[in-house]
Write an enzyme that holds these catalytic residues in place. Sequence first.
Site, PDB file in Angstrom:
ATOM      1  N   GLY A   1       0.804  -1.221   0.000  1.00  0.00           N
ATOM      2  CA  GLY A   1       0.000   0.000   0.000  1.00  0.00           C
ATOM      3  C   GLY A   1       0.834   1.266   0.000  1.00  0.00           C
ATOM      4  O   GLY A   1       1.871   1.367  -0.658  1.00  0.00           O
ATOM      5  N   SER A   2       0.397   2.229   0.776  1.00  0.00           N
ATOM      6  CA  SER A   2       1.020   3.554   0.737  1.00  0.00           C
ATOM      7  C   SER A   2       2.408   3.604   1.353  1.00  0.00           C
ATOM      8  O   SER A   2       3.107   4.610   1.199  1.00  0.00           O
ATOM      9  CB  SER A   2       0.112   4.581   1.413  1.00  0.00           C
ATOM     10  OG  SER A   2      -0.944   4.932   0.549  1.00  0.00           O
ATOM     11  N   VAL A   3       2.835   2.553   2.031  1.00  0.00           N
ATOM     12  CA  VAL A   3       4.233   2.523   2.477  1.00  0.00           C
ATOM     13  C   VAL A   3       5.169   2.425   1.274  1.00  0.00           C
ATOM     14  O   VAL A   3       6.363   2.703   1.371  1.00  0.00           O
ATOM     15  CB  VAL A   3       4.447   1.386   3.497  1.00  0.00           C
ATOM     16  CG1 VAL A   3       5.904   1.221   3.874  1.00  0.00           C
ATOM     17  CG2 VAL A   3       3.653   1.701   4.757  1.00  0.00           C
TER      18      VAL A   3
ATOM     19  N   TYR B   1      -2.725  15.349   1.836  1.00  0.00           N
ATOM     20  CA  TYR B   1      -2.271  14.044   1.336  1.00  0.00           C
ATOM     21  C   TYR B   1      -2.812  13.814  -0.066  1.00  0.00           C
ATOM     22  O   TYR B   1      -3.999  14.002  -0.333  1.00  0.00           O
ATOM     23  CB  TYR B   1      -2.761  12.944   2.277  1.00  0.00           C
ATOM     24  CG  TYR B   1      -2.229  11.566   1.957  1.00  0.00           C
ATOM     25  CD1 TYR B   1      -1.069  11.102   2.567  1.00  0.00           C
ATOM     26  CD2 TYR B   1      -2.884  10.741   1.059  1.00  0.00           C
ATOM     27  CE1 TYR B   1      -0.581   9.835   2.286  1.00  0.00           C
ATOM     28  CE2 TYR B   1      -2.402   9.473   0.762  1.00  0.00           C
ATOM     29  CZ  TYR B   1      -1.253   9.024   1.388  1.00  0.00           C
ATOM     30  OH  TYR B   1      -0.775   7.775   1.109  1.00  0.00           O
TER      31      TYR B   1
END
Length: 322
Positions: free
Chosen positions: A86-88, A175
């Site tokens: 994901g966003s990591v 974001y």
Amino acid sequence: MPPLRPLLASLVMTTLALAPVQALSSTPGDLDRPAVDTFVADYLDRHGLPGATVAVVREGETVLTAGYGHDAEGEALDDRSRMRIGSVSKSFTAFAVLQLVDAGAVGLDVPVAAYVDDFVMDDPRAADITVRQLLSHTSGIPNPVIVGPADSPAEGVARLHDWALAAEPGTSYRYSNANYWVAARLVESVSGTPFADYLEREVFTPLGMDATESVTTSRQPVDDLAQGHVTAYGLAFSAREHEQMDAGAGGVVSTAHDMAAWLAMRASPKAPARNTVSMTNTPAPTTKAPTRARRVLSSTRRPTGALVSMMPNRISTTIAPT
């Protein structure tokens, strides 16, 4: 962001609360495993998660990699289970950009347009957006819920041509996945290498992350991918993510074993990329962003010096509490 919007088959969460401080001993390699097991079991139960994989690193040394529960197909998870992080994924994108900064090929406070010719928005203020503002989500670029599919970072950047900014660049934290589509395109433009190939050559291979890759879209086939879930009302439902362009913002597939290598590099005082790692933890210039958002990359370092990564097996945009 909507907490139940189905985006990913699994999400890596870097959390500052994986285990109580007392569960981590004062010497590397010595871990109170029962305490970690209890914490993870409670965490999964509390959030209605069928499974997760976990990596814990201290002082540059892996002290635990493990799997708990199962994926959407009932397969047991372990530290070699391949999951979308994901966003990591953004941490790898930012690291790639900062490698180019460290090499003198990119300036953090130089406008993005100086490096990415096809970065154009329907807003003259976009010409002033800097590389630092992209990485710290202070560019003012919005984050629409629905965006047309794209097959490359270049196409992702092209989606911005008729967008207007939601805020003046550098004035507030907002974001946006689009920041990292542009960052991935910047890596391609400056390095002359496709984004996925750059990560493979400059990050994954040097760290021995052999089970890790960066995909461009959610429909790109991934071998041995653990399928995830949507969580709602305390229940988990098997589901696949919808079609989207993930490059730069959410396209990395990895394992707990490989993520431990990534965390260990960031934690080791002897890491060859020490200067780049240092930049990832340097606060951006003051904005209205919360403290954790004003970092080029949010650190996963605990006060005790441990780094942790946890991959719950679900589709979600939930951000781990810090």
